[in-house]
Design an enzyme around this catalytic site. Structure first.
Site, PDB file in Angstrom:
ATOM      1  N   CYS A  34       0.835  -1.205   0.000  1.00 33.66           N
ATOM      2  CA  CYS A  34       0.000   0.000   0.000  1.00 33.66           C
ATOM      3  C   CYS A  34       0.870   1.255   0.000  1.00 33.66           C
ATOM      4  CB  CYS A  34      -0.926   0.005   1.199  1.00 33.66           C
ATOM      5  SG  CYS A  34      -2.228  -1.236   1.073  1.00 33.66           S
ATOM      6  N   CYS A  42       2.013 -20.588 -13.586  1.00 30.45           N
ATOM      7  CA  CYS A  42       1.423 -20.757 -12.256  1.00 30.45           C
ATOM      8  C   CYS A  42       0.689 -19.460 -11.948  1.00 30.45           C
ATOM      9  CB  CYS A  42       2.485 -21.085 -11.212  1.00 30.45           C
ATOM     10  SG  CYS A  42       3.743 -19.814 -11.003  1.00 30.45           S
TER      11      CYS A  42
END
Ligand code: ZN
Length: 402
Positions: free
Chosen positions: A203, A360
């Protein structure tokens, strides 16, 4: 969706005082909560990890709800840039210890709460000791190393925990309680491996909408109250996904992974591990294999088009776990989980005359399987950089990401 009617996590306290009855009257008149539920909240010991974006609303609502003992694990200090979302701290708290500032706000909200401060960075040396004695953990951490450590320590101590994560306009939450129900997954069942370093910005790097913290933090408290009092259907085995821009909530099923390194049938993580290293980097072999043998999702899309036209042939292998495959897929991929490469079974399933393309979630596991496949003689094998996360992001945003 699985339904988990779990027994209340906490026994009721002996009694509520007259002041407490007055304070909690709006809870007491809800039949599902009632006196018994409020007494359970009073007797509950909840540890909140981090008094930041998620911890701020979580602590204030847990305090207001009457949770008797609130632990706060936090070692940071209040910075001006926190105040945009960390509403437990105020202007006059800048420079103060976050734990101390949070404690003052909690007691101002509800003086009947006992606050226990853990003003130290959680690490392998103290985490078990800090967690011990708590009924429930609410995880508001923002880094992967701590998250895996919280998951593992909570599992070893048999403490369920409510997890939340936020980034920009997107939030996720779930309840991990593998010791409470046989089919209940842990964080590792959902995320067997951390994203590669630098792949997922924090963040601090990417930003977060302040009010998103309230949306996800309050969901965490919602789940905590349900677990403590034994009401409703907690998000055990469910991934709650919130999109603030679309104003949409979604719930995806998360299955317990029988191959989970922690809570699976043959666990390989049987004690706390080196989490910084675990979240640090891919192995040297994988990095070497991936060098010059990594394609982008745009290249993959082009290759799939050529394959559909019959001008090219290759096998696209998804090396994630089946529960991840249920969430999203690249069309035409065959699922062969990484474990099948490690035990050698996968090589028998691969054609020897076609190029092998592997992916993946983000490119870590497929780099490892690429090393194995190249070692077995598939010189032209490649893997997809950024994995399906990049595919959803750049090619097919209609699919959910996780
Ligand atoms: Zn697990």
């Amino acid at each position: 969706m699985p339904n988990h009617q779990l027994a209340p996590l906490v026994e009721p306290a002996d009694e509520l005082t007259i002041d407490e009855v007055r304070r909690y009257s709006r809870h007491l008149i809800i039949p599902d909560v009632g006196m018994a539920g409020q007494k359970r909240l009073k007797n509950a010991k909840v540890l909140v990890i981090g008094a930041g974006g998620l911890g701020s609303p979580a602590l204030l609502y847990l305090a207001a709800a009457g949770v008797g003992t609130l632990g706060i694990a936090e070692f940071d200090e209040v910075d001006e840039s926190n105040l945009q979302r960390q509403i437990i701290h105020q202007q006059s708290d800048i420079g103060k210890s976050k734990a101390q500032s949070a404690k003052e706000s909690v007691l101002e909200t509800n003086p009947y709460v006992e606050v226990v401060l853990h003003e130290e960075r959680l690490d392998n040396d103290n985490v078990m000791q800090v967690f011990e004695g708590y009924d429930l953990i609410v995880d508001g951490t923002d880094n992967f190393a701590t998250r895996y450590m919280v998951n593992d320590a909570a599992y070893f101590l048999g403490i369920p925990y409510v997890w939340g994560s936020i980034y920009r306009f997107d939030g996720q939450a779930s309840v991990f309680a593998p010791t409470l129900a046989e089919d209940a997954p842990c964080y590792r069942c959902l995320y067997p491996e951390p994203p590669p370093p630098g792949m997922v910005p924090s963040c601090a790097e990417g930003g977060v909408l302040g009010v998103l913290c309230a949306s996800i933090g309050s969901i965490q408290v919602n789940e905590a109250i349900k677990l403590i009092t034994g009401i409703g259907d907690p998000a055990v085995g469910q991934l709650v996904i919130y999109d603030a821009l679309e104003l949409s909530w979604r719930k995806l099923r998360v299955r317990k992974d029988p191959q989970c390194a922690l809570c699976g049938e043959n666990p390989t993580v049987t004690g706390l591990i080196d989490y910084e290293t675990f979240c640090g980097a891919v192995s040297d072999e994988a990095a070497e294999a991936a060098a010059g043998s990594t394609i982008s999702v745009v290249q993959l899309e082009h290759m799939l088009k050529e394959r559909a036209e019959g001008t090219r042939d290759f096998v696209l292998v998804d090396v994630r776990e089946p529960n991840e495959y249920e969430i999203n897929q690249i069309p035409g991929a065959v699922l062969i989980p990484k474990g099948e490469f490690l035990n050698g079974n996968a090589l028998e399933q691969l054609p020897s005359d076609k190029q092998i393309v592997m992916h993946c979630k983000t490119g870590v596991r497929s780099a490892e399987t690429l090393a194995i496949v190249k070692g077995a003689g598939y010189a032209d094998a490649v893997h997809v950089g950024g994995g399906i996360a990049a595919w959803v992001n750049q090619i097919d945003p209609s699919q959910p990401s996780y």
